[in-house]
Design a protein around this motif. Structure first.
Motif, PDB file in Angstrom:
ATOM      1  N   ALA A 169     -13.072  18.231  16.391  1.00 47.53           N
ATOM      2  CA  ALA A 169     -14.302  18.109  17.175  1.00 47.53           C
ATOM      3  C   ALA A 169     -15.543  17.889  16.306  1.00 47.53           C
ATOM      4  O   ALA A 169     -16.514  17.296  16.772  1.00 47.53           O
ATOM      5  CB  ALA A 169     -14.497  19.362  18.025  1.00 47.53           C
ATOM      6  N   THR A 170     -15.512  18.342  15.062  1.00 52.34           N
ATOM      7  CA  THR A 170     -16.724  18.288  14.243  1.00 52.34           C
ATOM      8  C   THR A 170     -16.691  17.218  13.159  1.00 52.34           C
ATOM      9  O   THR A 170     -17.739  16.766  12.722  1.00 52.34           O
ATOM     10  CB  THR A 170     -16.997  19.662  13.598  1.00 52.34           C
ATOM     11  OG1 THR A 170     -15.891  20.037  12.789  1.00 52.34           O
ATOM     12  CG2 THR A 170     -17.266  20.711  14.655  1.00 52.34           C
ATOM     13  N   TYR A 183     -20.653  23.179  18.338  1.00 54.53           N
ATOM     14  CA  TYR A 183     -19.306  23.540  18.773  1.00 54.53           C
ATOM     15  C   TYR A 183     -19.201  25.043  19.042  1.00 54.53           C
ATOM     16  O   TYR A 183     -18.710  25.464  20.091  1.00 54.53           O
ATOM     17  CB  TYR A 183     -18.283  23.122  17.716  1.00 54.53           C
ATOM     18  CG  TYR A 183     -16.857  23.420  18.125  1.00 54.53           C
ATOM     19  CD1 TYR A 183     -16.138  22.507  18.873  1.00 54.53           C
ATOM     20  CD2 TYR A 183     -16.243  24.619  17.783  1.00 54.53           C
ATOM     21  CE1 TYR A 183     -14.827  22.767  19.268  1.00 54.53           C
ATOM     22  CE2 TYR A 183     -14.946  24.896  18.172  1.00 54.53           C
ATOM     23  CZ  TYR A 183     -14.247  23.970  18.913  1.00 54.53           C
ATOM     24  OH  TYR A 183     -12.961  24.251  19.312  1.00 54.53           O
TER      25      TYR A 183
END
Length: 195
Positions: A71-72, A89
């Motif tokens: 996700a990052t 996040y």
């Protein structure tokens, strides 16, 4: 429904229930009986999938580490924005922040699991290559960059209540301002160099 899909469904329910249990109580405080009850299964069935509470936690923590990494996405040429993504996040997923924090507290000194080791190795290698290419200050050890970066990025994830305590004393108490502070701090330490 086939027996395979029933088994997958049971396992998925166990993992979902365990993630919530570990986030709330940590490893030591988590109870297999509560996890089984929340998953609508028996403790015996749970143990058929995972031999111990620690094995179940390790499985979940590895999945969480992979999810955070996906996700990052570390970009060594723009560490300030990476820090902003990590901040975002964990602000969006405070339960995941707690889950990971419990593991760091309760397993301090333990050898990192294979997924964590590989993630750290890959990220430090990316940072080292960026240093070699002249994109990052080579005087830093890549592991120091990664640790400082993550600590700054996650600084507010577990401490937003501090802003409430002094909201009347700061110019902008918003979450947007906290994110901007994270990005600015990383920019000062590790300026973005562009692609």
């Amino acid at each position: 429904m086939t027996s395979s899909s029933t088994a997958d469904s049971t396992r998925d329910r166990i993992v979902t229930a365990a993630r919530a249990e570990f986030a709330r109580y940590g490893i030591a405080g988590a109870r297999i009986t509560r996890i089984a009850k929340a998953a609508k299964t028996s403790t015996e069935r749970l143990y058929a999938y995972f031999r111990s509470k620690e094995e179940l936690y390790a499985f979940i923590a590895q999945r969480e580490m992979a999810a955070v990494s996906e996700a990052t996405r570390l970009d060594p040429t723009n560490l300030p924005e990476y820090a902003g993504r990590v901040h975002d996040y964990f602000i969006r997923h405070p339960d995941r922040y707690r889950l990971m924090s419990w593991g760091r507290l309760e397993l301090a000194g333990a050898t990192a699991d294979p997924v964590t080791r590989e993630t750290i190795r890959r990220k430090t290698e990316q940072l080292r290559k960026a240093q070699e290419a002249g994109r990052l200050d080579p005087s830093w050890e890549p592991i120091d960059i990664l640790v400082f970066l993550n600590q700054i990025a996650m600084a507010w994830a577990g401490q937003l209540d501090l802003v409430d305590a002094v909201a009347d004393q700061i110019h902008d108490p918003s979450l947007t301002a906290r994110r901007a502070a994270v990005v600015r701090a990383v920019e000062r330490l590790f300026p973005a160099t562009g692609a």
